[in-house]
Design a protein around this motif. Structure first.
Motif, short mmCIF file in Angstrom:
data_model
loop_
_atom_site.label_atom_id
_atom_site.label_comp_id
_atom_site.label_asym_id
_atom_site.label_seq_id
_atom_site.Cartn_x
_atom_site.Cartn_y
_atom_site.Cartn_z
N THR A 1 0.74 -1.26 0.12
CA THR A 1 0.02 -0.08 -0.09
C THR A 1 0.94 1.09 0.09
O THR A 1 1.79 1.22 0.66
N MET A 2 0.49 2.13 -0.88
CA MET A 2 1.09 3.61 -0.96
C MET A 2 -0.18 4.58 -0.76
O MET A 2 -1.09 4.47 -1.12
N ALA B 1 -2.01 15.00 -1.79
CA ALA B 1 -1.51 15.97 -2.66
C ALA B 1 -2.42 17.28 -2.80
O ALA B 1 -3.36 17.16 -2.69
N PRO B 2 -1.69 18.41 -3.01
CA PRO B 2 -2.32 19.70 -3.20
C PRO B 2 -3.35 19.59 -4.19
O PRO B 2 -3.16 18.89 -5.53
N GLY B 3 -4.76 20.00 -3.89
CA GLY B 3 -5.62 19.69 -4.89
C GLY B 3 -6.33 18.36 -5.38
O GLY B 3 -7.23 18.36 -6.13
N VAL B 4 -5.89 17.44 -4.71
CA VAL B 4 -6.09 15.89 -4.99
C VAL B 4 -6.72 15.45 -3.56
O VAL B 4 -7.81 14.84 -3.57
N GLY B 5 -6.01 15.80 -2.34
CA GLY B 5 -6.51 15.22 -1.31
C GLY B 5 -5.63 13.65 -1.09
O GLY B 5 -4.65 13.70 -1.50
N GLU B 6 -6.39 13.02 0.01
CA GLU B 6 -5.43 11.67 0.04
C GLU B 6 -5.90 10.67 -0.92
O GLU B 6 -7.07 10.53 -1.04
N MET B 7 -5.10 9.83 -1.29
CA MET B 7 -5.25 8.73 -2.13
C MET B 7 -4.52 7.66 -1.54
O MET B 7 -3.41 7.75 -1.16
N LYS B 8 -5.07 6.44 -1.56
CA LYS B 8 -4.22 5.18 -1.48
C LYS B 8 -4.55 4.29 -2.61
O LYS B 8 -5.36 3.93 -3.30
N PHE B 9 -3.27 3.58 -2.79
CA PHE B 9 -3.11 2.68 -3.76
C PHE B 9 -2.67 1.40 -3.21
O PHE B 9 -1.68 1.32 -2.45
N LYS B 10 -3.31 0.37 -3.68
CA LYS B 10 -2.78 -0.97 -2.95
C LYS B 10 -2.74 -1.89 -4.28
O LYS B 10 -3.48 -2.17 -5.43
N GLU C 1 6.05 -8.39 -15.94
CA GLU C 1 5.87 -7.32 -16.89
C GLU C 1 4.57 -6.50 -16.34
O GLU C 1 4.49 -5.27 -17.05
N ARG C 2 3.88 -6.82 -15.41
CA ARG C 2 2.74 -6.02 -15.04
C ARG C 2 2.57 -5.93 -13.33
O ARG C 2 2.60 -6.87 -12.87
N ILE C 3 2.11 -4.61 -12.95
CA ILE C 3 1.92 -4.32 -11.45
C ILE C 3 0.48 -3.83 -11.58
O ILE C 3 0.64 -2.56 -12.27
N ARG C 4 -0.55 -4.27 -11.14
CA ARG C 4 -1.82 -3.58 -11.11
C ARG C 4 -2.25 -3.08 -9.48
O ARG C 4 -2.04 -3.72 -8.69
N LEU C 5 -2.45 -1.61 -9.56
CA LEU C 5 -2.68 -1.18 -8.29
C LEU C 5 -4.32 -0.58 -8.41
O LEU C 5 -4.74 -0.18 -9.46
N LEU C 6 -4.96 -0.73 -7.12
CA LEU C 6 -6.26 -0.28 -7.16
C LEU C 6 -6.43 1.21 -6.08
O LEU C 6 -5.79 1.04 -5.08
N ALA C 7 -7.07 2.09 -6.52
CA ALA C 7 -7.08 3.23 -5.87
C ALA C 7 -8.32 3.34 -4.95
O ALA C 7 -9.43 2.94 -5.44
N ASP C 8 -8.19 3.53 -3.73
CA ASP C 8 -9.11 3.76 -2.81
C ASP C 8 -9.90 4.87 -2.85
O ASP C 8 -9.78 5.83 -1.79
N THR C 9 -10.85 5.17 -3.64
CA THR C 9 -11.43 6.64 -3.86
C THR C 9 -12.61 6.47 -3.14
O THR C 9 -13.37 7.62 -2.96
N GLY C 10 -13.28 5.36 -2.81
CA GLY C 10 -14.78 5.29 -2.35
C GLY C 10 -15.65 5.49 -3.13
O GLY C 10 -17.12 5.65 -2.77
N MET C 11 -15.42 5.76 -4.47
CA MET C 11 -16.65 6.09 -5.33
C MET C 11 -16.14 5.14 -6.48
O MET C 11 -16.55 3.95 -6.44
N VAL C 12 -15.72 5.49 -7.67
CA VAL C 12 -15.47 4.61 -8.90
C VAL C 12 -14.16 4.10 -8.54
O VAL C 12 -13.24 4.61 -8.41
N PRO C 13 -14.12 2.60 -9.24
CA PRO C 13 -12.53 2.12 -8.98
C PRO C 13 -11.81 2.60 -10.01
O PRO C 13 -12.17 2.91 -11.04
#
Length: 140
Positions: free
Chosen positions: A53-54, A58-67, A75-87
């Motif tokens: 988890t990261m 950020a200014p203008g964005v707020g807090e974001m979490k990526f898992k 060849e690939r790493i896929r992260l999901l942002a925990d936005t609480g709205m759309v994935p």
């Protein structure tokens, strides 16, 4: 789904080595201070609650979490942002350019309603470019 593909960045590491290092955020945590000051200021505050988890504020964005939700070696790493709205997914693609050179590119994949795409599409494209640039500039 809407996709926003970022610019590729060349890193002087083998694809396997880069995959192992990007796929473990505890390694990134030890090297985040190596990013240029300009990049760090755009990222804001970055923390790594665990190896998968990261989080950043950020200014203008707020807090974001990526898992990290998927690792497809090498060849690939896929992260999901925990936005609480759309994935929102951030996909890091690693392409071997030579034995010790790898191209890193980020793609943002989000289920954005059609009427909102013109409003936030540019920001998501910019974010895709910044993700690739950030991971490309880390000397890990």
């Amino acid at each position: 789904m809407s996709q926003y593909k970022g610019k590729p960045y060349i890193v002087n590491k083998s694809r396997q080595t880069l995959f192992e290092r990007l796929g473990d955020f505890s390694i990134l945590a030890a090297h985040i201070h190596e990013l240029p000051e300009e990049m760090r200021s755009k990222l804001g505050t970055v923390t790594f609650p665990d190896a998968d988890t990261m989080a950043f504020t950020a200014p203008g964005v707020g807090e974001m979490k990526f898992k990290i939700v998927e690792r497809n070696a090498p060849e690939r790493i896929r992260l999901l942002a925990d936005t609480g709205m759309v994935p929102i997914y951030v996909i890091l693609d690693l392409a071997e350019e030579a034995a010790d050179k790898t191209s890193v590119s980020a793609t943002i994949d989000a289920d954005i309603p059609m009427m909102l795409r013109p409003l936030i599409g540019g920001k998501l494209q910019e974010a895709a470019d910044k993700f690739g640039e950030m991971f490309g500039q880390l000397n890990i």
